[in-house]
Design a protein around this motif. Structure first.
Motif, PDB file in Angstrom:
ATOM      1  N   VAL A 149       3.590  -7.954  12.417  1.00 12.84           N
ATOM      2  CA  VAL A 149       4.440  -9.056  12.856  1.00 12.84           C
ATOM      3  C   VAL A 149       5.873  -8.933  12.358  1.00 12.84           C
ATOM      4  O   VAL A 149       6.823  -9.082  13.124  1.00 12.84           O
ATOM      5  N   PHE A 150       6.053  -8.652  11.071  1.00 12.93           N
ATOM      6  CA  PHE A 150       7.430  -8.604  10.560  1.00 12.93           C
ATOM      7  C   PHE A 150       7.741  -7.349   9.746  1.00 12.93           C
ATOM      8  O   PHE A 150       8.670  -7.319   8.952  1.00 12.93           O
ATOM      9  N   GLY A 151       6.976  -6.272   9.987  1.00 12.20           N
ATOM     10  CA  GLY A 151       7.319  -4.994   9.377  1.00 12.20           C
ATOM     11  C   GLY A 151       7.146  -4.944   7.882  1.00 12.20           C
ATOM     12  O   GLY A 151       7.911  -4.271   7.180  1.00 12.20           O
ATOM     13  N   MET A 152       6.149  -5.615   7.366  1.00 14.08           N
ATOM     14  CA  MET A 152       5.909  -5.645   5.926  1.00 14.08           C
ATOM     15  C   MET A 152       5.725  -4.225   5.381  1.00 14.08           C
ATOM     16  O   MET A 152       5.006  -3.423   5.955  1.00 14.08           O
ATOM     17  N   GLY A 153       6.383  -3.908   4.289  1.00 14.96           N
ATOM     18  CA  GLY A 153       6.270  -2.576   3.696  1.00 14.96           C
ATOM     19  C   GLY A 153       6.551  -2.616   2.212  1.00 14.96           C
ATOM     20  O   GLY A 153       5.639  -2.592   1.387  1.00 14.96           O
ATOM     21  N   GLU A 154       7.842  -2.714   1.856  1.00  9.19           N
ATOM     22  CA  GLU A 154       8.223  -2.761   0.443  1.00  9.19           C
ATOM     23  C   GLU A 154       7.602  -3.951  -0.286  1.00  9.19           C
ATOM     24  O   GLU A 154       7.334  -3.889  -1.488  1.00  9.19           O
ATOM     25  N   GLU A 155       7.342  -5.038   0.459  1.00  6.05           N
ATOM     26  CA  GLU A 155       6.758  -6.224  -0.164  1.00  6.05           C
ATOM     27  C   GLU A 155       5.386  -5.940  -0.767  1.00  6.05           C
ATOM     28  O   GLU A 155       4.935  -6.639  -1.678  1.00  6.05           O
ATOM     29  N   ALA A 156       4.709  -4.903  -0.248  1.00  7.47           N
ATOM     30  CA  ALA A 156       3.371  -4.568  -0.749  1.00  7.47           C
ATOM     31  C   ALA A 156       3.405  -4.167  -2.226  1.00  7.47           C
ATOM     32  O   ALA A 156       2.394  -4.288  -2.923  1.00  7.47           O
ATOM     33  N   ILE A 157       4.552  -3.691  -2.698  1.00  6.94           N
ATOM     34  CA  ILE A 157       4.670  -3.314  -4.107  1.00  6.94           C
ATOM     35  C   ILE A 157       4.358  -4.513  -5.000  1.00  6.94           C
ATOM     36  O   ILE A 157       3.579  -4.419  -5.955  1.00  6.94           O
ATOM     37  N   ALA A 158       4.973  -5.642  -4.662  1.00  9.92           N
ATOM     38  CA  ALA A 158       4.771  -6.840  -5.473  1.00  9.92           C
ATOM     39  C   ALA A 158       3.339  -7.348  -5.359  1.00  9.92           C
ATOM     40  O   ALA A 158       2.728  -7.737  -6.358  1.00  9.92           O
ATOM     41  N   PHE A 159       2.794  -7.345  -4.159  1.00  9.89           N
ATOM     42  CA  PHE A 159       1.433  -7.840  -3.979  1.00  9.89           C
ATOM     43  C   PHE A 159       0.408  -6.929  -4.665  1.00  9.89           C
ATOM     44  O   PHE A 159      -0.641  -7.399  -5.118  1.00  9.89           O
ATOM     45  N   ALA A 160       0.719  -5.643  -4.737  1.00  8.28           N
ATOM     46  CA  ALA A 160      -0.180  -4.727  -5.447  1.00  8.28           C
ATOM     47  C   ALA A 160      -0.258  -5.098  -6.920  1.00  8.28           C
ATOM     48  O   ALA A 160      -1.315  -4.974  -7.554  1.00  8.28           O
ATOM     49  N   MET A 161       0.865  -5.559  -7.479  1.00 10.50           N
ATOM     50  CA  MET A 161       0.869  -5.962  -8.882  1.00 10.50           C
ATOM     51  C   MET A 161      -0.108  -7.112  -9.135  1.00 10.50           C
ATOM     52  O   MET A 161      -0.683  -7.226 -10.215  1.00 10.50           O
ATOM     53  N   ILE A 162      -0.290  -7.957  -8.118  1.00  9.79           N
ATOM     54  CA  ILE A 162      -1.228  -9.067  -8.247  1.00  9.79           C
ATOM     55  C   ILE A 162      -2.659  -8.601  -7.996  1.00  9.79           C
ATOM     56  O   ILE A 162      -3.579  -8.919  -8.757  1.00  9.79           O
ATOM     57  N   LEU A 163      -2.855  -7.822  -6.928  1.00  4.14           N
ATOM     58  CA  LEU A 163      -4.208  -7.526  -6.463  1.00  4.14           C
ATOM     59  C   LEU A 163      -4.884  -6.351  -7.162  1.00  4.14           C
ATOM     60  O   LEU A 163      -6.112  -6.275  -7.170  1.00  4.14           O
ATOM     61  N   VAL A 164      -4.109  -5.428  -7.739  1.00  2.00           N
ATOM     62  CA  VAL A 164      -4.749  -4.317  -8.451  1.00  2.00           C
ATOM     63  C   VAL A 164      -5.667  -4.821  -9.566  1.00  2.00           C
ATOM     64  O   VAL A 164      -6.847  -4.444  -9.626  1.00  2.00           O
ATOM     65  N   PRO A 165      -5.186  -5.674 -10.475  1.00  2.00           N
ATOM     66  CA  PRO A 165      -6.104  -6.175 -11.515  1.00  2.00           C
ATOM     67  C   PRO A 165      -7.247  -7.015 -10.944  1.00  2.00           C
ATOM     68  O   PRO A 165      -8.358  -7.000 -11.486  1.00  2.00           O
ATOM     69  N   VAL A 166      -7.004  -7.733  -9.840  1.00  2.00           N
ATOM     70  CA  VAL A 166      -8.074  -8.519  -9.213  1.00  2.00           C
ATOM     71  C   VAL A 166      -9.193  -7.602  -8.734  1.00  2.00           C
ATOM     72  O   VAL A 166     -10.378  -7.806  -9.024  1.00  2.00           O
ATOM     73  N   VAL A 167      -8.810  -6.582  -7.986  1.00  2.14           N
ATOM     74  CA  VAL A 167      -9.782  -5.673  -7.390  1.00  2.14           C
ATOM     75  C   VAL A 167     -10.553  -4.907  -8.465  1.00  2.14           C
ATOM     76  O   VAL A 167     -11.778  -4.719  -8.357  1.00  2.14           O
ATOM     77  N   ILE A 168      -9.855  -4.475  -9.505  1.00  2.00           N
ATOM     78  CA  ILE A 168     -10.532  -3.749 -10.587  1.00  2.00           C
ATOM     79  C   ILE A 168     -11.497  -4.674 -11.318  1.00  2.00           C
ATOM     80  O   ILE A 168     -12.613  -4.279 -11.680  1.00  2.00           O
TER      81      ILE A 168
END
Length: 492
Positions: A149-168
């Motif tokens: 929808v809006f070309g999300m890309g670089e924003e994934a860096i920040a979301f990874a910081m949240i979701l990496v510890p969640v997923v692990i």
């Protein structure tokens, strides 16, 4: 496997050697206009058939070999790190992306300093036992939609910081987290029917009605998103049964340590809830800004800094993890420090382009010569083969120009008339561009967004390559089938 920095160094060295073998060339350029979102947009593009070599004194095409070292801000081989880091402006690679990575790293460093994320994760795990597997399809779908929808890309860096510890914490690994964040955005980006930074620009430059062909692309997006979800789900299930099978098992230990010997019930209260609400409100603000106001790197970085600052203040007020005012500063510095390698690799990877002479079609460069040579491969072969070659070319060229809008501006003015000559519809030429550009964003080390996300997840690019290459092969086969099918049905 060698370290990512080592790999990039030798790639830069190889590109430098090519400048002694391949002569430099350049194109003429012009301004082209197209309509997007009801407004007229302008883009500088190259003029097809205007390519010319830089000639030497003997009148023959001349090489412009890169020197070992350059003075006065020049681009010698040994200058590649500094020149790569300062390339561009605040709106893009590399200096803008580097600043973006450091700021969001610092912002999330403040959040992590409060331990609100860790304690909230533990609370969530306690409340959702038996349903953890749903996080994979739900998150993958949402991030894929964001890319479409809006070309999300670089924003994934920040979301990874949240979701990496969640997923692990749920028993998976950091690779799974990168798959449901960054990889999902690029599947959406590659198959989008409305992404303003990719398909819309490519269609405008190619002279195709902007946002046309949506039904075909929506079906394609649904198919590839489903493929990504199933692939990730199968992989994640194997890792959960035996975490040591993960290529990131050792580096994941950094996150696993945060969840040892922690009292779930005692460490979750009003302060934690307020920080979570701050993050949610911030994400809504960011999405609104991107969609409604066309926010990009400068604005989004500031938005994440605001989120971190507010979270830090809440942490001080509620004494989360004994947070103090100085703790806000310490958290920011620690977060930026942790993400620094990812920021550096963005600049180093940009050195690849610098060695080849840059990405300006009007300036002499080896990259322009390579682009012109590749353009001549699509003639005198069957139509379906021509379209497939276009896809392969876009996939390879994406190693050098990762920006979707930048690659469109360089390649579509050349590919569009070549498509006409080969009997390929321009809609298919656009399709070849977006699939080739988007899918390889998941693996090329020259992608700042990828390297930033891997840095946030503490995954070495070499390990990521070893995992991702199988998925890339699957995507390549499926994308090839889609391209040939589009030709056979006369997609236009």
């Amino acid at each position: 496997m060698p370290d990512t920095f080592v790999i990039v160094f030798f790639v830069v060295a190889l590109m430098a050697l090519l400048t002694y073998v391949i002569p430099a060339g350049q194109f003429e350029t012009k301004e082209t206009t197209y309509t997007q979102g009801g407004e007229e947009q302008t883009k500088t593009v190259l003029v097809p058939d205007s390519f010319s070599y830089v000639k030497g004194e003997d009148g023959e095409p001349a090489t412009q070999g890169v020197s070992l070292f350059e003075e006065g801000g020049g681009a010698g081989f040994l200058n590649y790190i500094f020149e790569g880091l300062v390339t561009g402006d605040k709106w893009g690679s590399a200096v803008g992306v580097v600043a973006f990575i450091l700021i969001i790293g610092g912002a999330f460093g403040i959040i992590m300093k409060t331990r609100a994320i860790e304690d909230s994760i533990l609370k969530m795990i306690d409340r959702t036992k038996g349903k953890e597997v749903l996080i994979i399809p739900i998150m993958f779908l949402l991030f894929s939609l964001g890319g479409a929808v809006f070309g999300m890309g670089e924003e994934a860096i920040a979301f990874a910081m949240i979701l990496v510890p969640v997923v692990i914490a749920l028993g998976y690994d950091a690779i799974t987290a990168v798959m449901i964040t960054y990889v999902a955005t690029q599947i959406g980006f590659a198959t989008s029917w409305m992404n303003p930074f990719g398909v819309a620009i490519a269609q405008g430059i190619a002279g195709v009605p902007v946002l046309s062909g949506a039904p075909f692309r929506i079906g394609m997006w649904a198919f590839f998103t489903l493929v990504g979800i199933v692939y990730t789900w199968i992989y994640a299930s194997k890792i959960r049964k035996d975490p040591k099978r993960s290529l990131s098992y050792d580096s994941d230990a950094y996150f696993r340590e945060d969840f040892k010997q922690t009292d779930i019930k005692a460490n979750f209260g009003i302060g934690h809830i307020l920080i979570l609400l701050t993050i949610v409100a911030g994400v809504i603000w960011i999405v609104w800004g991107v969609v409604e106001r066309a926010y990009y790197i400068p604005e989004i970085a500031t938005q994440f800094f605001t989120i971190g600052l507010v979270a830090g203040i809440i942490g001080v007020i509620f004494k989360l993890n004994n947070m103090t005012v100085n703790g806000i500063s310490d958290g920011f510095k620690q977060g930026a420090r942790d993400i620094l390698p990812a920021a550096l690799i963005v600049g180093m990877a940009k050195g690849v382009i610098i060695m080849l002479g840059g990405d300006n079609p009007a300036e002499p460069s080896v990259l322009n010569t390579m682009l012109n040579a590749a353009g001549g491969l699509v003639s005198d072969v069957p139509v379906a083969v021509s379209a497939w070659i276009m896809y392969v070319f876009q996939a390879v060229f994406n190693f050098f120009i990762v920006s979707g809008s930048g690659q469109a501006a360089l390649t579509m003015p050349l590919m569009s008339p070549l498509a006409d000559m080969a009997g390929v519809t321009r809609q298919v030429a656009v399709l070849a561009f977006q699939l080739g550009d988007g899918f390889t964003n998941m693996i090329v080390p020259t992608s700042g967004a990828l390297m930033g996300t891997l840095g946030a997840a503490r995954i070495e690019w070499s390990k990521w390559f070893k995992f991702q290459i199988k998925f890339q092969l699957l995507l390549f086969i499926l994308a090839s089938i889609v391209i040939i099918t589009a030709v056979l049905i006369g997609f236009k």
